[in-house]
Design a protein around this motif. Structure first.
Motif, PDB file in Angstrom:
ATOM      1  N   VAL A  28       1.098  10.500  -6.931  1.00 44.45           N
ATOM      2  CA  VAL A  28       0.603   9.187  -7.890  1.00 44.45           C
ATOM      3  C   VAL A  28       1.639   8.791  -8.931  1.00 44.45           C
ATOM      4  O   VAL A  28       1.819   7.540  -9.242  1.00 44.45           O
ATOM      5  N   ASP A  47      -3.146   5.053  -1.440  1.00 43.58           N
ATOM      6  CA  ASP A  47      -4.263   4.300  -0.757  1.00 43.58           C
ATOM      7  C   ASP A  47      -4.346   4.945   0.376  1.00 43.58           C
ATOM      8  O   ASP A  47      -5.879   4.871   0.909  1.00 43.58           O
ATOM      9  N   ARG A  50       0.816  -1.263  -0.024  1.00 42.39           N
ATOM     10  CA  ARG A  50      -0.166  -0.165   0.042  1.00 42.39           C
ATOM     11  C   ARG A  50       0.875   1.357   0.030  1.00 42.39           C
ATOM     12  O   ARG A  50       1.977   1.286   0.585  1.00 42.39           O
ATOM     13  N   CYS A  51       0.284   2.515  -0.672  1.00 43.78           N
ATOM     14  CA  CYS A  51       1.162   3.731  -0.489  1.00 43.78           C
ATOM     15  C   CYS A  51       0.282   4.515   0.051  1.00 43.78           C
ATOM     16  O   CYS A  51      -0.840   4.705  -0.059  1.00 43.78           O
ATOM     17  N   GLN A  59      -8.134  -0.310  -9.450  1.00 44.91           N
ATOM     18  CA  GLN A  59      -8.528  -1.153  -8.307  1.00 44.91           C
ATOM     19  C   GLN A  59      -9.566  -0.396  -7.680  1.00 44.91           C
ATOM     20  O   GLN A  59     -10.220  -1.024  -6.763  1.00 44.91           O
ATOM     21  N   HIS A  96      -8.896  10.542  -7.654  1.00 47.16           N
ATOM     22  CA  HIS A  96      -7.964   9.685  -7.991  1.00 47.16           C
ATOM     23  C   HIS A  96      -8.318   8.167  -7.788  1.00 47.16           C
ATOM     24  O   HIS A  96      -8.349   7.196  -8.713  1.00 47.16           O
ATOM     25  N   LEU A  97      -9.006   8.080  -6.742  1.00 46.36           N
ATOM     26  CA  LEU A  97      -9.421   6.580  -6.082  1.00 46.36           C
ATOM     27  C   LEU A  97     -10.585   6.215  -7.410  1.00 46.36           C
ATOM     28  O   LEU A  97     -10.683   5.186  -7.598  1.00 46.36           O
ATOM     29  N   ARG A 107      -9.043   5.084 -10.553  1.00 46.80           N
ATOM     30  CA  ARG A 107      -7.713   4.016 -10.742  1.00 46.80           C
ATOM     31  C   ARG A 107      -8.405   2.713 -10.687  1.00 46.80           C
ATOM     32  O   ARG A 107      -9.649   2.430 -10.753  1.00 46.80           O
ATOM     33  N   ALA A 116       0.324   4.790  -7.154  1.00 48.01           N
ATOM     34  CA  ALA A 116      -1.009   4.925  -6.626  1.00 48.01           C
ATOM     35  C   ALA A 116      -0.902   5.539  -5.275  1.00 48.01           C
ATOM     36  O   ALA A 116       0.022   5.297  -4.692  1.00 48.01           O
TER      37      ALA A 116
END
Length: 253
Positions: free
Chosen positions: A74, A81, A4-5, A134, A128-129, A132, A79
């Motif tokens: 990003v 999270d 995770r980022c 996922q 962004h979420l 993306r 990405a």
């Protein structure tokens, strides 16, 4: 397993640096944001456990900065999270002794940095979420507020008011982002020993601050970082909407 980022704002020192370190120790790749002191932020990044971390600079009180900060995070991490809104400003401005010009300038700067900056970052992060591959499910937003939002800040009213607004924003967005699977929380620290506050802790002042907590000590940045790290985890999803007091029982509500 994909790491995770996380993006941690105000991460070049103090609480932000401790949060970045704890998240990295927990396995995150971390983008450490600073306003201008890139050298200090690079020192933090270089000392983080693990690999793949990044440095980002930008004045979050400036219009358009949030877009660039999230875009850079990003781009460098692939990405994001977890968003930790830690960057903030504090100014003492007793109403009876502050000029009107200083009063106005202080209020506008603190609203820009402590409220509008986090709000803009959250919008950019959610955008962004949503786009993306996922999707947003499992993402986390943690806002760093303050004990002062509840007990008041007589000599720094703009700081107390903007932190109270950040707490309210946290709860509003926990409701609106819940259907997307995004948990939103905040922490409300009390007095924390950092390089910025250390000069204040001389003689009787240190004893007075220590007595604020029945635990008999002054908080360290790691105390706040541990809570932020847990709120960033999958285990803390059901705490969405919560503002967690991290003040050693120095203020109860």
């Amino acid at each position: 397993m994909t790491r995770r980022c996380a993006l941690v704002t105000g991460g070049s020192r103090g609480i932000g640096a401790a949060i970045a370190n704890r998240l990295a120790a927990d396995g995150h790749r971390v983008a450490v944001h600073c306003r201008a002191d890139s050298a200090a932020a690079k020192t933090v990044v270089d000392a983080l456990p693990g690999t793949g971390h990044a440095l980002i600079a930008g004045d979050l009180g400036a219009p358009g900065a949030a877009h660039e900060v999230v875009r850079s995070a990003v781009g460098l991490l692939g990405a994001v999270d977890v968003l930790v809104n830690n960057a903030g400003a504090y100014t003492e401005q007793p109403v009876a002794t502050t000029s009107f010009e200083e009063w106005q300038a202080d209020w506008r700067r603190l609203v820009d940095v402590n409220l509008l900056g986090p709000a803009d970052l959250i919008w950019q992060f959610v955008d962004h979420l949503r786009h993306r591959v996922q999707g947003p499910q499992g993402a986390r937003i943690v806002n760093v507020g303050s004990r002062g939002a509840y007990r008041g800040e007589p000599d720094a009213p703009a700081y107390g008011a903007t932190k109270a607004a950040l707490h309210s924003l946290t709860q509003s967005l926990a409701v609106s982002l819940g259907p997307l699977g995004v948990a939103v929380t905040a922490v409300a620290p009390g007095f924390v020993r950092t390089d910025l506050t250390e000069p204040m802790l001389v003689g009787p002042v240190a004893d007075e601050v220590r007595r604020q907590s029945p635990l008999g000590r002054i908080a360290l940045p790691q105390d706040v970082a541990a809570t932020v790290a847990w709120l960033s985890s999958a285990d803390a999803e059901w705490c969405s909407g919560t503002v967690v007091d991290v003040n050693g029982a120095s203020h109860l509500r």
